[in-house]
Design an enzyme around this catalytic site. Structure first.
Site, short mmCIF file in Angstrom:
data_model
loop_
_atom_site.label_atom_id
_atom_site.label_comp_id
_atom_site.label_asym_id
_atom_site.label_seq_id
_atom_site.Cartn_x
_atom_site.Cartn_y
_atom_site.Cartn_z
N CYS A 87 -3.70 8.55 7.70
CA CYS A 87 -4.75 6.67 7.64
C CYS A 87 -3.47 5.91 7.48
O CYS A 87 -3.78 4.79 7.07
CB CYS A 87 -5.78 7.32 7.71
SG CYS A 87 -5.67 7.18 5.43
N HIS B 169 -10.32 -13.31 2.03
CA HIS B 169 -11.57 -13.43 3.21
C HIS B 169 -11.70 -13.86 3.83
O HIS B 169 -12.26 -13.27 4.99
CB HIS B 169 -12.40 -14.34 2.10
CG HIS B 169 -12.89 -13.11 0.88
ND1 HIS B 169 -13.22 -13.33 -0.19
CD2 HIS B 169 -12.34 -11.26 0.65
CE1 HIS B 169 -13.56 -12.47 -0.83
NE2 HIS B 169 -13.20 -10.95 -0.68
N ARG C 5 5.36 -1.58 -2.48
CA ARG C 5 4.58 -2.41 -0.88
C ARG C 5 4.64 -3.35 -0.57
O ARG C 5 4.67 -4.05 0.13
CB ARG C 5 4.39 -1.59 -0.16
CG ARG C 5 2.43 -1.17 -0.96
CD ARG C 5 1.49 -0.36 -0.90
NE ARG C 5 0.45 -0.51 0.15
CZ ARG C 5 -0.37 -0.43 0.26
NH1 ARG C 5 -0.72 1.79 -0.62
NH2 ARG C 5 -1.63 -0.24 0.98
N ARG D 199 -13.25 6.90 1.71
CA ARG D 199 -12.56 7.22 0.68
C ARG D 199 -13.20 6.53 -0.70
O ARG D 199 -13.63 6.10 -1.11
CB ARG D 199 -11.56 6.78 1.12
CG ARG D 199 -10.16 6.61 0.02
CD ARG D 199 -8.78 6.45 0.12
NE ARG D 199 -8.91 5.01 0.37
CZ ARG D 199 -7.93 4.07 0.12
NH1 ARG D 199 -6.86 4.85 0.47
NH2 ARG D 199 -8.03 3.03 -0.16
N ASN E 110 1.25 4.40 3.59
CA ASN E 110 1.54 3.28 2.75
C ASN E 110 1.94 3.34 1.25
O ASN E 110 2.99 2.86 1.27
CB ASN E 110 0.35 2.09 3.11
CG ASN E 110 0.01 2.15 4.41
OD1 ASN E 110 0.43 2.17 4.71
ND2 ASN E 110 -1.34 1.61 4.62
N ASP E 111 0.84 4.16 0.62
CA ASP E 111 2.03 4.69 -0.93
C ASP E 111 2.44 5.44 -0.79
O ASP E 111 4.17 5.63 -1.77
CB ASP E 111 0.30 4.73 -1.18
CG ASP E 111 -0.25 4.03 -2.05
OD1 ASP E 111 0.40 3.27 -2.73
OD2 ASP E 111 -1.54 3.99 -1.56
N GLU F 28 -0.42 10.82 -0.47
CA GLU F 28 0.41 9.15 -0.33
C GLU F 28 1.26 9.84 -1.58
O GLU F 28 2.26 8.19 -1.93
CB GLU F 28 -0.52 8.72 -0.82
CG GLU F 28 -2.03 9.01 -1.66
CD GLU F 28 -3.14 7.41 -1.66
OE1 GLU F 28 -2.13 6.65 -0.99
OE2 GLU F 28 -4.76 7.82 -2.00
N ARG G 221 -12.43 1.65 2.99
CA ARG G 221 -11.59 1.71 2.00
C ARG G 221 -12.42 1.09 1.13
O ARG G 221 -13.03 0.38 1.07
CB ARG G 221 -10.48 0.56 2.27
CG ARG G 221 -9.26 1.09 2.69
CD ARG G 221 -8.20 -0.21 2.86
NE ARG G 221 -7.28 0.72 2.86
CZ ARG G 221 -6.70 0.49 4.01
NH1 ARG G 221 -7.50 0.22 5.35
NH2 ARG G 221 -5.51 0.65 4.72
C1 PEP Z 1 -2.28 4.55 2.20
O1 PEP Z 1 -1.80 4.27 0.82
O2 PEP Z 1 -1.42 4.64 3.43
C2 PEP Z 1 -3.45 4.28 2.72
C3 PEP Z 1 -4.10 4.66 3.66
O3 PEP Z 1 -4.60 3.87 1.49
P1 PEP Z 1 -4.18 2.15 0.83
O4 PEP Z 1 -3.84 1.41 2.01
O5 PEP Z 1 -5.77 1.87 0.95
O6 PEP Z 1 -3.42 2.40 0.00
MG MG Z 2 -2.95 4.06 -0.74
#
Ligand code: PEP
Ligand code: MG
Length: 592
Positions: free
Chosen positions: A512, A199, A475, A342, A464-465, A441, A306
């Site tokens: 994203c 935080h 990750r 989302r 990211n995923d 993703e 998010r």
């Molecule tokens: C992703 O997975 O790229 C994404 C944007 O979602 P998060 O990072 O919240 O899993």
């Molecule tokens: Mg994700």
């Protein structure tokens, strides 16, 4: 190395959580500076005095927290940070108060000692919780305990009392202390503890104070008045720098400030290439407090909210009204043309606050995101209802995370339309142009993108995923990060497929994940004809600059060449060499 005054110079490496460089004097911040004393009350007569003293300190702490909240509202025009509300709630927590009073009475001890015992009791309970995030929430209770203790000992608030500017060095800081720093115009801070998503780090970014956390033992190595440099971009702290080091960092600081200024010029203009290819630019946010930064850094809309962050730090699930008031803060807001909400992605490495949920969770590949929502439909509907209501106020896009098969998106849509139709039947206004999207993703979603395209208005690629699942790399595991490669040919082919399939079906394609905010990848993404890039707001100005100075034509040529390589390492080298040559200033200054 030893400087002129005989003090040893050294550099510490931590985690840079809020960018920028500051040079100044260290101020060691000990929340227990107030010196805690522990003693037994001389006789039982003093118990009611001591209880009163405790209650007065509670009141004083509440007053101080409310003051921070109000000053923040005045200064930053932001909604007060919700974290301060959490601390206010702890202050009023019956169990916290009753336990402390009971210790004072039963053991005939002073209030400071009783508070410490209450915190220890909470710690014991929290230690038994398996979930790491929940375990970490003991810190909020500790912060509040420290604050009351400070007030018991004369009410000196150390952060508030720092005269002029300084760099705070602390074991850990409460979010309220961090917010107070903005009011006091503290220059920067460095802490032993903390990570990128703590935080305190989030607040530091929101209030734009350079910060490095996770330094492990800086409080043992630095003394008040030591000269110190914080490089929040590189995650470095230089202690007792020699004159040459100060000169170098002074240059870097100037450069950073000029670059920020310059970048902001690009931020105000749209992301259009020299040959007129336009990319929409969104901001990724976790908290509504980030909206002003997103707008000032050039976000044209919110590309990813998010919403799971609404669930953190709550003893219970958020109500529909709480959801609604969050969404109202981003939908139809001046300066933002759209808001992509989302639905919550709890699970995996994400946190959640309802201990009931913890047992259900498996990491990463478990019951997370849409899978969880489709199991806990009532909980899901609360959020969907709030999104539908907010959509009456401006352009709203709803997006479902972690979809791996067609049934999931169909079912999510069915539930959403059921909720929406019900609102309409009850005469409650909802937007008539809500767009529905799916995050891409999971590799299976890429493979069936043509089918998914029939169900939605847009795709948003969550790299990211997607990268972690495509390359089988956790990750958050630092031991395999060397394999986490957005430029892996497999990843590029997956992205290309999503964009091509989306476009031939008339579906907008956004990205994203973090890849969207990395300047080195932007021309590749342009070459693929991405429609929208959404990223951490601070990354927007640099990305816009690259787009504005590129052409679609050269980006396509670069992409074509890159797609002929089979090795990720070769692609990386080629792309970085290309970008360094193409944007020498940009890539040299950032050391990439
Ligand atoms: C992703 O997975 O790229 C994404 C944007 O979602 P998060 O990072 O919240 O899993
Ligand atoms: Mg994700």
């Amino acid at each position: 190395m030893v400087d002129d005054a005989g003090k040893r110079s050294f550099v510490l490496k931590g985690i840079g959580v809020s960018p920028g460089i500051v040079i100044g004097k260290a101020h060691l911040f000990d929340p227990f500076d107030a010196r805690v004393s522990f003693y037994r009350l001389r006789d039982k007569e003093l118990i009611s005095e001591e209880t009163k003293r405790f209650k007065a300190a509670l009141k004083e702490s509440e007053k101080q927290l409310l003051e921070v909240k109000n000053r923040l509202r005045e200064l930053a025009g932001q909604e007060p940070l919700y974290i301060i509300d959490v601390h206010l709630l702890i202050l009023k927590d019956k169990m916290f108060i009753n336990h402390t009073v009971k210790y004072i009475k039963d053991l005939c001890i002073n209030a400071e000692w009783a508070i410490k015992m209450t915190i220890d009791r909470y710690r014991e309970i929290f230690d038994k919780v398996e979930d790491e995030y929940l375990k970490g929430r003991i810190s909020d209770i500790r912060y509040v305990g420290q604050m009351i203790t400070r007030n018991l000992a004369g009410g000196k608030d150390v952060v508030r009392d720092i005269a002029g500017k300084g760099i705070i060095i602390a074991a850990d800081l409460s979010p309220a202390d961090t917010a107070q720093m903005m009011i006091n115009k503290v220059q920067g801070f460095a802490t032993d503890m903390g990570g990128k998503t703590s935080h305190t780090a989030i607040v530091a970014r929101a209030v734009e104070i350079p910060a490095v956390v996770g330094l492990e033992s800086i409080t043992k190595m630095v003394r008040t008045n030591d000269d110190i440099i914080i490089d929040g971009s590189a995650g470095l702290v230089v202690v007792n720098p020699d004159p040459e080091m100060i000169r170098v960092y002074d240059d870097k600081r100037r450069h950073f400030e000029i670059a920020q200024e310059n970048f902001l010029k690009y931020a105000r203009l749209p992301a259009v290439t020299k040959d007129n290819y336009r990319v929409d630019i969104g901001g990724n946010i976790e908290f509504i407090e980030e909206v002003p930064t997103a707008v000032s850094h050039g976000a044209e809309g919110i590309g990813l909210y998010r919403t799971e962050f609404i669930y953190i730090n709550k003893g219970q699930l958020p109500t529909e009204e709480e959801h609604f008031s969050n969404y109202r803060s981003i939908v139809g807001v001046e300066g933002l043309n759209w808001a992509t909400i989302r639905t919550f992605d709890l699970g995996g490495d994400k946190f959640y606050s309802d201990p009931k949920l913890a047992k259900e969770m498996n990491p990463q590949m478990g019951l997370r995101a849409i899978r969880f929502c489709l199991k806990e439909v009532d909980m899901f509907k609360v959020q969907l209802r709030a999104i539908a209501r907010a959509s009456a106020f401006g352009k709203t896009r709803i997006m479902f995370p972690m979809v791996s098969g067609i049934e999931e998106i169909r079912e999510a849509k069915r539930i959403f339309f059921e909720v929406k139709d019900d609102l309409v039947a009850r005469g409650i206004p909802v937007g008539d142009d809500i767009e529905i999207g799916v995050m891409i993703e999971v590799p299976s979603a890429v493979i069936i993108a043509d089918e998914l395209a029939k169900e939605v208005d847009f795709f948003s690629i969550g790299t990211n995923d997607l990268i972690q699942y495509a390359l089988a790399i956790d990750r958050i595991n630092e031991r395999v990060t060397y394999l986490y490669e957005p430029l892996h040919p497999a990843v590029l082919r997956l992205i290309k497929r999503v964009i091509d399939v989306g476009h031939s079906a008339g579906v907008r394609v956004a990205m994203c994940g973090e890849m969207a905010g990395e300047p080195a990848y932007i021309m590749i993404l342009l070459g693929l004809e991405i429609d929208e890039l959404s990223m951490n707001p601070l990354a927007i100005p640099r990305v816009k600059k690259i787009i504005q100075e590129s052409t679609l034509k050269e980006s396509k040529a670069l992409l074509e060449k890159v797609m002929t390589f089979s090795s990720a390492a070769v692609i990386r080298e080629f792309v970085y060499n290309y970008m360094r040559e193409r944007f020498p200033e940009e890539f040299q200054t950032n050391g990439t």
